[in-house]
Design a protein around this motif. Structure first.
Motif: not given
Ligand code: GAL
Length: 661
Positions: A186-187, A214, A494, A492, A496, A489-490, A184
């Motif tokens: 690392w997508g 990630g 990911h 991780r 925003r 990005v956050d 999750e």
């Protein structure tokens, strides 16, 4: 823990450098003793690259030669900063443990014949490093000459071998707990990267196309933890036998394979090396950038310049000379900003070996040389500054710096290759330096309330905690400038959602970035206030903020480029492009004006550097460095601690240390 500070042991500020007597013989050692006295050297770093002599075969130590040199230095009034030699394992080590040689991302295994040929994650290397650190500490831990321990040298080299892979997997298990959580984070659902067993996980080696962001970021974090663990092992081995402070020399500002905040927390005193990459005023600004970071990493405590060059300015593919007077100006630039002295690499210029042409305190030409005369003059100056020991520097402006944010701008697949973290940090610092203001660096999750102004030049990655902290800072009365491509990005990596930057920060800034629009290489975009942007632009919506400058051309014409938002009792500013130099200087001047931050020494023109050091008992000193080509009158005559003379003006290129209170 150390029982006395370094400067207590030295009875003043430190002056000296790396001393490698094993490169020389008796007559030269005798001359070294005389010249060290002449140059007022009181601290010599020994043993950084001496592993092959200290342990000629595995487990067989030879300390006799080092005993003799340490005793000789001690008799000559020179204390020792004793290094563990673990940055340069000898050939016998790599032949016995070929699996401990480093491997590059393309799976090339390096060989010995240079230095730093080890993998930090290789068990054989780690235990050899612990053993020699322990043996040295056992022998010299109580030696009266030893004033400081210098673990390793500039930790940072990376490795992608199978030992690294195994250690990375263990780290990933501890961080993510389960493969589901890792997938999750690392997508991995994209590009069919889903991992179904821990064994499948690898360091980010060479791949066909973009690496997973990630994975790339986690690898950086893992390696940083590995460095810190390796440092702690040696430090703890030393502490078992010695009460002297322990450190490792950082390489600032651009060397970023470690989370500097986290490593600095482990050091009894922050020490760092600095070699400018451009001559003239740029070198002086680089000194300040380096020194302000070193001080900030230690939470404002005194720190120590571990290495500088007498004549070394790295300018891409050549090494430029320093101009006469630069060594004193650079030394005082560091001391002004909290360094407890100045050391060099190295004492005597090598006559053979890989760094034959690197500058030194005693050059090939010998003591009858401009360089040695300058060194002796600087040593005399530093000796006169003993009263500054233990005093500190404070700043009311901060620039935010964070390892994750730096690493985040190094991943594959970003919209522009021109988002340069290090350059953005340096530029913000430089604009403040040019304005005569002393700067701290701070982590975005630090308590920022003591700063009147905070600049966030490059926080592409922003954790939820940091976004909330920045919101709180503004709400509580702070002034914050956030620059383009921040909070995208956050932690991780990911993106925003719903608009950048991260939601709590949008609230404080009163803006929402709807679309990023990187500019072409060399493209400039006009702004309504006459300035220009480069590198990046954004389709920015003001949601409560006032527009101070708008884009003046192209699809964004009329849309906000620079905004200001009153929020709580503070103000959030947002700048959505990289302003040209004049525009950025004007913005920084405006921010300083609005926050009431004055230059350190009002009444002095630009390019006269001024920094205040304050002692806990109320004494204070102002260090002045005139980078201008003409003399500069002082606001009022004052006594210079360097010369004992009352000065009315600073000569061109001149320096002074004035006792203020
Ligand atoms: C430093 C290093 C020294 C020496 C020096 C040359 O980074 O610690 O050992 O190599 O660079 O500039």
């Amino acid at each position: 823990m150390p029982t006395r500070s370094l400067t207590d042991r030295l009875d003043g500020l430190a002056f000296g450098g790396d001393y490698n007597p094993e490169q020389w013989d008796e007559p030269v050692w005798k001359e070294d003793d005389t010249l060290m006295r002449r140059a007022r050297v009181n601290l010599a770093t020994m043993g950084v690259f001496s592993w092959a002599l200290l342990e000629p075969d595995e487990g067989r130590y030879d300390f006799a030669w080092l005993d003799a040199h340490i005793d000789r230095l001690h008799a000559n009034g020179v204390a020792v900063d004793l290094a563990t030699p673990t940055a340069s394992p000898p050939p016998w080590f790599t032949l016995a443990h070929p699996d401990a040689l480093p491997v590059t991302p393309d799976s090339t295994r390096l060989t010995h014949g240079s230095r730093d040929t080890y993998c930090l994650a290789a068990p054989a290397y780690r235990s050899a490093a612990r053993r020699i650190a322990s043996a040295l500490a056992e022998r010299y831990g109580e030696h009266p000459a030893v004033a400081l321990w210098h673990v390793h040298n500039e930790y940072g080299t990376l490795c992608y071998c199978d030992h690294t892979a195994a250690a990375f997997r263990a780290w990933l298990r501890a961080r993510h707990g389960s493969l589901d959580a890792l997938n999750e984070a690392w997508g991995t659902v994209f590009w069919s990267q889903r991992y179904t067993s821990w064994e499948q996980l690898l360091p980010p080696r060479v791949t066909q196309w973009h690496k997973n962001p990630g994975q790339a970021l986690d690898f950086r974090r893992f390696w940083s933890d590995e460095i810190i663990a390796a440092y702690r092992e040696q430090r703890d081995a030393i502490r078992a036998h010695s009460d002297r402070p322990v450190t490792t020399n950082l390489m600032l500002p651009a060397y970023q394979n470690v989370d500097l905040w986290a490593l600095a927390r482990e050091l009894d005193v922050v020490t760092s090396d600095q070699y400018p990459s451009a001559p003239g005023p740029d070198a002086a600004a680089d000194v300040a950038f380096h020194a302000d970071r070193a001080r900030s990493l230690g939470g404002g405590r005194p720190w120590l310049l571990m290495e500088q060059g007498t004549n070394t300015v790295y300018d891409r593919d050549r090494v430029l000379a320093k101009e006469p007077g630069d060594v004193l100006r650079h030394t005082l630039g560091h001391i002004a900003r909290g360094s407890e002295g100045a050391l060099f690499f190295q004492w005597r210029q090598s006559r053979a070996g890989a760094e034959t042409w690197h500058s030194a305190m005693v050059p090939h030409a010998g003591p009858d040389s401009r360089i040695f005369r300058e060194v002796a003059h600087v040593g005399e100056a530093v000796a006169r500054l003993g009263e500054l020991a233990g005093s500190t520097v404070t700043a009311s402006v901060a620039v935010l710096h964070e390892a994750d944010a730096w690493w985040a701008l190094g991943v594959d697949g970003l919209p522009s290759a021109d988002l340069d973290y290090h350059a953005a940090l340096g530029r913000a610092h430089r604009a403040l330096w040019d304005a005569g203001v002393t700067v701290d660096f701070a982590h975005p999750e630090h308590d920022l309330s003591r700063f009147a102004l905070v600049i966030a030049p490059a926080l592409f990655l922003l954790s939820d905690g940091a976004a909330e902290n920045l919101r709180r800072y503004v709400a509580g009365g702070g002034t914050l400038l956030v620059q383009h491509a921040s909070g995208y990005v956050d932690d991780r990596m990911h993106a925003r959602l719903g608009g950048y930057p991260a939601a709590p920060l949008r609230e404080a800034l009163g803006v929402r970035v709807e679309e990023y629009r990187p500019l072409r290489r060399d493209e400039r975009i006009a702004l309504s206030d006459g300035s220009h942007g480069t590198v990046w632009s954004e389709s920015l919506r003001a949601e409560g903020a006032d527009t101070l400058a708008a884009y003046a051309e192209g699809m964004l014409a009329g849309a906000p480029a620079l905004t200001r938002h009153r929020f709580g009792t503070g103000t959030g500013w947002y700048l959505s492009t990289r302003l040209d130099d004049a525009g950025y200087a004007a913005l920084v001047a405006r921010l300083l004006d609005e926050t009431g931050v004055a230059p350190e020494a009002p009444g002095l023109p630009a390019q006269v550097e001024a920094v205040l050091r304050r002692a806990p008992d109320g004494r204070s000193w102002r260090v002045l460095i005139n980078h201008r080509p003409e003399p500069v009158p002082l606001p009022e005559p004052a006594r210079d601690v360097l010369t004992g003379i009352t000065l009315a003006e600073l000569p061109p290129g001149g320096c002074a240390v004035l006792r203020i209170t």
